[in-house]
Motif scaffolding. Structure first.
Motif, PDB file in Angstrom:
ATOM      1  N   THR A  35       0.823  -1.213   0.000  1.00 54.18           N
ATOM      2  CA  THR A  35       0.000   0.000   0.000  1.00 54.18           C
ATOM      3  C   THR A  35       0.856   1.262   0.000  1.00 54.18           C
ATOM      4  OG1 THR A  35      -0.195  -0.145   2.431  1.00 54.18           O
ATOM      5  CG2 THR A  35      -1.980  -1.099   1.110  1.00 54.18           C
ATOM      6  N   ARG A  36       1.994   1.216   0.657  1.00 54.65           N
ATOM      7  CA  ARG A  36       2.877   2.383   0.647  1.00 54.65           C
ATOM      8  C   ARG A  36       3.516   2.574  -0.728  1.00 54.65           C
ATOM      9  NH1 ARG A  36       5.937   2.227   6.526  1.00 54.65           N
ATOM     10  NH2 ARG A  36       6.801   4.203   5.804  1.00 54.65           N
ATOM     11  N   LEU A  37       3.806   1.470  -1.434  1.00 56.48           N
ATOM     12  CA  LEU A  37       4.312   1.586  -2.799  1.00 56.48           C
ATOM     13  C   LEU A  37       3.243   2.158  -3.727  1.00 56.48           C
ATOM     14  CD1 LEU A  37       6.314  -1.759  -3.154  1.00 56.48           C
ATOM     15  CD2 LEU A  37       7.252   0.553  -3.011  1.00 56.48           C
ATOM     16  N   ILE A  38       1.988   1.693  -3.539  1.00 50.28           N
ATOM     17  CA  ILE A  38       0.886   2.228  -4.347  1.00 50.28           C
ATOM     18  C   ILE A  38       0.718   3.716  -4.088  1.00 50.28           C
ATOM     19  CG2 ILE A  38      -1.618   2.147  -4.699  1.00 50.28           C
ATOM     20  CD1 ILE A  38      -1.511  -0.833  -4.089  1.00 50.28           C
ATOM     21  N   ARG A  39       0.792   4.098  -2.829  1.00 51.89           N
ATOM     22  CA  ARG A  39       0.642   5.505  -2.465  1.00 51.89           C
ATOM     23  C   ARG A  39       1.737   6.370  -3.075  1.00 51.89           C
ATOM     24  NH1 ARG A  39       1.419   7.819   3.653  1.00 51.89           N
ATOM     25  NH2 ARG A  39       0.136   9.707   3.498  1.00 51.89           N
ATOM     26  N   ALA A  40       2.959   5.807  -3.145  1.00 55.08           N
ATOM     27  CA  ALA A  40       4.090   6.559  -3.705  1.00 55.08           C
ATOM     28  C   ALA A  40       4.160   6.458  -5.222  1.00 55.08           C
ATOM     29  CB  ALA A  40       5.401   6.051  -3.093  1.00 55.08           C
ATOM     30  N   GLY A  41       3.288   5.657  -5.838  1.00 48.57           N
ATOM     31  CA  GLY A  41       3.293   5.500  -7.287  1.00 48.57           C
ATOM     32  C   GLY A  41       4.458   4.686  -7.793  1.00 48.57           C
ATOM     33  N   LYS A  42       4.949   3.759  -6.973  1.00 44.98           N
ATOM     34  CA  LYS A  42       6.096   2.936  -7.353  1.00 44.98           C
ATOM     35  C   LYS A  42       5.673   1.475  -7.485  1.00 44.98           C
ATOM     36  CE  LYS A  42       9.325   5.932  -4.822  1.00 44.98           C
ATOM     37  NZ  LYS A  42      10.351   5.978  -3.735  1.00 44.98           N
ATOM     38  N   GLY A  43       6.443   0.740  -8.294  1.00 46.71           N
ATOM     39  CA  GLY A  43       6.201  -0.686  -8.413  1.00 46.71           C
ATOM     40  C   GLY A  43       5.035  -1.004  -9.331  1.00 46.71           C
ATOM     41  N   PRO A  44       4.782  -2.305  -9.512  1.00 47.71           N
ATOM     42  CA  PRO A  44       3.731  -2.740 -10.451  1.00 47.71           C
ATOM     43  C   PRO A  44       2.341  -2.821  -9.819  1.00 47.71           C
ATOM     44  CG  PRO A  44       4.896  -4.648  -9.598  1.00 47.71           C
ATOM     45  CD  PRO A  44       5.546  -3.437  -8.954  1.00 47.71           C
ATOM     46  N   PHE A  45       2.212  -2.391  -8.563  1.00 43.38           N
ATOM     47  CA  PHE A  45       0.954  -2.588  -7.849  1.00 43.38           C
ATOM     48  C   PHE A  45      -0.010  -1.431  -8.099  1.00 43.38           C
ATOM     49  CE2 PHE A  45       4.492  -4.314  -5.325  1.00 43.38           C
ATOM     50  CZ  PHE A  45       4.180  -5.655  -5.392  1.00 43.38           C
ATOM     51  N   GLY A  46      -1.290  -1.708  -7.854  1.00 39.61           N
ATOM     52  CA  GLY A  46      -2.323  -0.691  -7.991  1.00 39.61           C
ATOM     53  C   GLY A  46      -3.568  -1.124  -7.256  1.00 39.61           C
ATOM     54  N   ASN A  47      -4.483  -0.195  -7.065  1.00 32.97           N
ATOM     55  CA  ASN A  47      -5.734  -0.511  -6.388  1.00 32.97           C
ATOM     56  C   ASN A  47      -6.580  -1.456  -7.237  1.00 32.97           C
ATOM     57  OD1 ASN A  47      -5.219   1.141  -4.130  1.00 32.97           O
ATOM     58  ND2 ASN A  47      -5.954   2.964  -5.233  1.00 32.97           N
ATOM     59  N   VAL A  48      -7.254  -2.382  -6.561  1.00 38.65           N
ATOM     60  CA  VAL A  48      -8.122  -3.331  -7.239  1.00 38.65           C
ATOM     61  C   VAL A  48      -9.516  -2.724  -7.367  1.00 38.65           C
ATOM     62  CG1 VAL A  48      -9.141  -5.636  -7.155  1.00 38.65           C
ATOM     63  CG2 VAL A  48      -6.801  -5.266  -6.335  1.00 38.65           C
ATOM     64  N   LYS A  49     -10.027  -2.691  -8.585  1.00 42.71           N
ATOM     65  CA  LYS A  49     -11.350  -2.116  -8.818  1.00 42.71           C
ATOM     66  C   LYS A  49     -12.203  -3.087  -9.621  1.00 42.71           C
ATOM     67  CE  LYS A  49      -9.929   2.742  -8.666  1.00 42.71           C
ATOM     68  NZ  LYS A  49      -9.963   4.065  -9.361  1.00 42.71           N
ATOM     69  N   ALA A  50     -13.500  -3.043  -9.351  1.00 41.83           N
ATOM     70  CA  ALA A  50     -14.466  -3.850 -10.089  1.00 41.83           C
ATOM     71  C   ALA A  50     -15.688  -2.993 -10.347  1.00 41.83           C
ATOM     72  CB  ALA A  50     -14.854  -5.102  -9.295  1.00 41.83           C
ATOM     73  N   GLY A  51     -15.947  -2.698 -11.633  1.00 46.89           N
ATOM     74  CA  GLY A  51     -17.078  -1.853 -11.971  1.00 46.89           C
ATOM     75  C   GLY A  51     -16.963  -0.454 -11.415  1.00 46.89           C
ATOM     76  N   GLY A  52     -15.736   0.054 -11.299  1.00 49.52           N
ATOM     77  CA  GLY A  52     -15.520   1.383 -10.756  1.00 49.52           C
ATOM     78  C   GLY A  52     -15.503   1.456  -9.249  1.00 49.52           C
ATOM     79  N   VAL A  53     -15.667   0.317  -8.577  1.00 54.30           N
ATOM     80  CA  VAL A  53     -15.679   0.270  -7.111  1.00 54.30           C
ATOM     81  C   VAL A  53     -14.321  -0.196  -6.613  1.00 54.30           C
ATOM     82  CG1 VAL A  53     -16.750  -0.748  -5.069  1.00 54.30           C
ATOM     83  CG2 VAL A  53     -18.149  -0.200  -7.065  1.00 54.30           C
ATOM     84  N   HIS A  54     -13.732   0.562  -5.692  1.00 54.91           N
ATOM     85  CA  HIS A  54     -12.456   0.176  -5.093  1.00 54.91           C
ATOM     86  C   HIS A  54     -12.683  -0.977  -4.124  1.00 54.91           C
ATOM     87  CE1 HIS A  54      -8.846   1.375  -2.318  1.00 54.91           C
ATOM     88  NE2 HIS A  54      -8.677   0.208  -2.909  1.00 54.91           N
ATOM     89  N   ILE A  55     -12.094  -2.122  -4.426  1.00 56.38           N
ATOM     90  CA  ILE A  55     -12.230  -3.294  -3.561  1.00 56.38           C
ATOM     91  C   ILE A  55     -11.129  -3.252  -2.504  1.00 56.38           C
ATOM     92  CG2 ILE A  55     -12.351  -5.807  -3.448  1.00 56.38           C
ATOM     93  CD1 ILE A  55     -14.598  -4.514  -5.041  1.00 56.38           C
TER      94      ILE A  55
END
Length: 246
Positions: A35-55
């Motif tokens: 989550t800290r990598l996602i927050r910093a915009g680093k790495g291959p990770f990202g938020n999981v979404k389904a139909g526009g909803v953040h899971i």
């Protein structure tokens, strides 16, 4: 080492608890890193979404916790099934409690000041389970000598006394001292004899007609919070990340 492992982990049936705790801590650490990598915009990770909803990861965490819990009940205390269920439960619990603040507030407060509650709950949970795991359990251990029985009886009596003082500390609004005091006598005693925090059950019951005691309790709580809030924030930021500025 092998004899200690057999007597204190295997015979009392503590292996599933050890596996669950290990999975719980590792899941929390890995989740926070991602989550800290996602927050910093680093790495291959990202938020999981389904139909526009953040899971949020609490969702798969609940599923894993339910599966692991029922699996543990069905599988008993021994065997591969029990070990697997313990790991699944630990992973699920780690995902759920990492977003404890979100459940508490019913809002996405992960990177806010309120989100610090998740870190506190995870640390306290890991500490409490670790204390249970480290404690001596006389049940389920075979072939103990008289000295071993006496040692374990002394430990049980000590823990029972500490538990009483921990209950007093908890009534005085000192949850952290109460948890660690179950095992460490000095911590329990300190929490039991010092002034209660304002608003605690003890303060409401015994300080209601004692204005001087209420004033002392408020002053001590103020100085304590002022002294330790800084270091506590540093540790929380190191573990869970710094909250967004308000």
């Amino acid at each position: 080492m092998g004899d200690w492992w057999q007597r204190n982990i295997m015979e009392p049936g503590k292996l599933p608890l050890l596996l669950a705790l290990t999975a719980f801590v590792l899941t929390f650490v890995i989740t926070r890193v991602i989550t800290r990598l996602i927050r910093a915009g680093k790495g291959p990770f990202g938020n999981v979404k389904a139909g526009g909803v953040h899971i949020h990861h609490v969702v798969p965490g609940v599923v894993l916790t339910v599966v692991g819990g029922f699996g543990a009940v069905a599988g008993g205390r021994h065997g591969f099934g029990s070990a697997l269920a313990a790991v699944v439960f630990g992973v699920g619990a780690g995902l759920v409690l990492d977003e404890f603040a979100l459940i508490l507030h019913l809002d996405d407060v992960y990177w806010t000041e309120a989100g610090r509650k998740s870190v506190e709950v995870v640390v306290l949970t890991a500490a409490l389970v670790g204390l249970v795991l480290a404690g001596f359990t006389p049940f389920g251990v075979d072939g103990m000598s008289q000295d071993e029985l006496q040692d374990r009886a002394n430990v049980i009596a000590t823990v029972a006394g500490n538990f009483f003082f921990s209950l007093l500390a908890l009534a005085k609004g000192k949850a952290r001292l109460a948890i660690f005091g179950v095992i460490v006598p000095v911590i329990a005693l300190v929490g039991a004899v010092r002034l209660a925090r304002p608003g605690s059950p003890w303060a409401r019951r015994f300080y209601a007609r004692r204005p001087r005691a209420r004033a002392r309790a408020r002053l001590r709580a103020y100085h304590h919070d002022r002294r330790w809030s800084g270091p506590r924030r540093v540790v929380q930021d190191w573990i869970g990340g710094r909250p967004d500025p308000q």
